[in-house]
Each structure stands twice: as structure tokens, then as C-alpha cells.
Design an enzyme around this catalytic site. Structure first.
Site, PDB file in Angstrom:
ATOM      1  N   SER A   1       7.105  -5.671 -11.311  1.00  0.00           N
ATOM      2  CA  SER A   1       8.385  -5.237 -10.742  1.00  0.00           C
ATOM      3  C   SER A   1       9.293  -6.441 -10.549  1.00  0.00           C
ATOM      4  O   SER A   1       8.811  -7.563 -10.339  1.00  0.00           O
ATOM      5  CB  SER A   1       8.157  -4.544  -9.392  1.00  0.00           C
ATOM      6  OG  SER A   1       9.378  -4.321  -8.707  1.00  0.00           O
TER       7      SER A   1
ATOM      8  N   TYR B   1       4.815  -3.691  -0.624  1.00  0.00           N
ATOM      9  CA  TYR B   1       5.005  -3.351  -2.038  1.00  0.00           C
ATOM     10  C   TYR B   1       5.436  -4.587  -2.823  1.00  0.00           C
ATOM     11  O   TYR B   1       4.869  -4.901  -3.880  1.00  0.00           O
ATOM     12  CB  TYR B   1       6.054  -2.253  -2.178  1.00  0.00           C
ATOM     13  CG  TYR B   1       6.440  -1.962  -3.608  1.00  0.00           C
ATOM     14  CD1 TYR B   1       5.658  -1.125  -4.398  1.00  0.00           C
ATOM     15  CD2 TYR B   1       7.584  -2.530  -4.177  1.00  0.00           C
ATOM     16  CE1 TYR B   1       6.003  -0.870  -5.716  1.00  0.00           C
ATOM     17  CE2 TYR B   1       7.938  -2.284  -5.488  1.00  0.00           C
ATOM     18  CZ  TYR B   1       7.145  -1.448  -6.255  1.00  0.00           C
ATOM     19  OH  TYR B   1       7.491  -1.199  -7.567  1.00  0.00           O
TER      20      TYR B   1
END
Length: 254
Positions: free
Chosen positions: A138, A151
Site C-alpha cells: 500500500s 494498518y
């Protein structure tokens, strides 16, 4: 790497970005696409088969949080069937900072374990042929969305792991690169839970800014697969594919 006639394992190939990427992959004509996912979706599997009937699409239920030995056992079954596997895509991910342990287990440990398991079959030190790993990380691995620090940290860890894999390629014969999507309109974004509820509207706030579709992301994903550049850090954002130049601030000198 041309996708045509290749054998590909795609972990979480039925999710938001995953399913659109699976669609784009089968259009390119691999020999086999093996999808490992926690939730079965017979309709999606049937659709993938219909897109290109020449491609064998197979589904196995798989939870990336299972013990390493179980993953190795599943891969042994797959390798016995296919004989060779060219590409492993690790795509499992959750975005819920209320679930701290599961976030780390899925986003990081699961990626590490699945990769570790396939080394049993690929590592050239064991007589293996080598292979390619594409890990979906990500852009939050570059710069955190600070309202979801768990996250973001899990994705940074996955990115670091992938970079190390690439550097180990001369030893193992296994190359690796990371796929780092920007904010993409998927159900995952809508289900954001911030850490300790520091920002209950984090998902809504992100979607107020420019995003990309899962199809745009998937199309660029396939371009990254075809480029097959060991150590590449691919940013897939706003419909663009960008090779990120990583700045080195420290070196172990070993």
C-alpha cells in the site's frame, strides 16, 4: 513476464482489487489461475472461466492466518497438480484498526508465511526453479494514514519484507516486487475503522479526495506483472503506474 501460458497463484483473488485483477489476468491467457481465498464465490469463479475458457481457473479455500505447515500442505497439493508455478500474488488484506492482532496477522504475517511456504518448492538451494512474488502492499507503507496506524504499519512491514526478498534473489532464485495501490474505491475503504476511533469518518474523508477505480488499479497491476522488475516498488495511484525510487537513509554494509 508474459502472462500467457503461465501458472499463477493469487491469494485473495476474489476481493475488490483482486477480482478485477483476476479478470485482467485471465484475459491475458495464463495456463492456470489458482485462486486462494477465505470466502468462496462460485459466481465470480464461473465468470472468470467464461472470460477465457482456455484458462483453467481453480479455487481453494484458504485463510492466510493458518499455521505455516497448513499452507505448505496446500501448496504441495497445488504443485502436484500444476508441476510448476511461475507467479505468487499475495493480496490478502483487511483495514480495521479495531482488530489489531488480525490486521497484523492478515496483512503482514500471512504474506510472510505464504511466501515462506512456497520457498520449499522454489528455492534454488533446494533444487527449485525459482519464481516470482508480487506482494500487494500500500502507499500507506510510504507515508502512513495516521488515523489507521496499525494498518499503515502492517503494510510498511510487508513492503520492507518484499524489498528484502528482492535483494535475496541471487541466493534463492526468487524475485519479488511490491504493488502499492493508492486510495481505491472498494468496500474496504467504506469499512475503515480508525485506531481507538480517533477519526470515525476517516473512510468518508478519504473518498472526498481523488481516487481510482478497481479496474484502473487492476489494469496497471497487469502492466507491473508484465514488466517483472525485481525489487520494483510500484505505485498504482489515480490510474497511473509509477516506479518509486526508494531513498536509502542507512545501510547495514553486509
Amino acid at each position: 513476464m508474459a502472462i500467457a501460458n503461465k501458472n499463477i497463484i493469487f491469494v485473495a483473488g476474489l476481493g475488490g482489487i483482486g477480482l478485477d485483477t483476476s479478470r485482467e489476468i485471465v484475459k491475458s491467457g495464463p495456463k492456470n489461475l489458482v485462486i486462494l481465498d477465505r470466502i468462496d464465490n462460485p459466481t465470480a469463479i464461473a465468470e472468470l472461466k467464461a472470460i477465457n475458457p482456455k484458462v483453467t481457473v481453480t479455487f481453494y479455500p484458504y485463510d492466510v492466518t493458518v499455521p505455516l505447515a497448513e499452507t505448505t500442505k496446500l501448496l504441495k497439493t497445488i504443485f502436484a497438480q500444476l508441476k510448476t508455478v511461475d507467479l505468487l500474488i499475495n493480496g490478502a488484506g483487511i483495514l480495521d484498526d479495531h482488530q489489531i492482532e488480525r490486521t497484523i496477522a492478515v496483512n503482514f504475517t500471512g504474506t510472510v508465511n505464504t511466501t515462506t511456504a512456497i520457498m520449499e518448492f522454489w528455492d534454488k538451494r533446494k533444487g527449485g526453479p525459482g519464481g516470482v512474488v508480487a506482494n500487494i502492499c500500500s502507499v500507506t507503507g510510504f507515508n502512513a494514514i495516521y488515523q489507521v496506524p496499525v494498518y499503515s504499519a502492517s503494510k510498511a512491514a510487508a513492503l520492507s519484507f518484499t524489498n528484502s526478498l528482492a535483494r535475496l534473489a541471487p541466493i534463492t532464485g526468487v524475485t519479488a516486487y511490491s504493488i502499492n495501490p493508492g486510495i481505491t474505491r472498494t468496500p474496504l475503504v467504506h469499512r475503515f475503522n480508525s485506531w481507538l476511533d480517533v477519526e470515525p469518518r476517516v473512510g468518508e474523508l478519504l473518498l472526498e479526495h481523488p481516487t481510482q477505480t478497481t479496474l484502473e488499479c487492476a489494469q496497471n497491476f497487469v502492466k507491473a506483472i508484465e514488466a517483472n522488475k525485481n525489487g520494483a516498488i510500484w505505485q498504482l495511484d489515480l490510474g497511473q503506474l509509477i516506479a518509486v525510487e526508494w531513498t536509502k537513509h542507512w545501510d547495514s554494509h553486509i
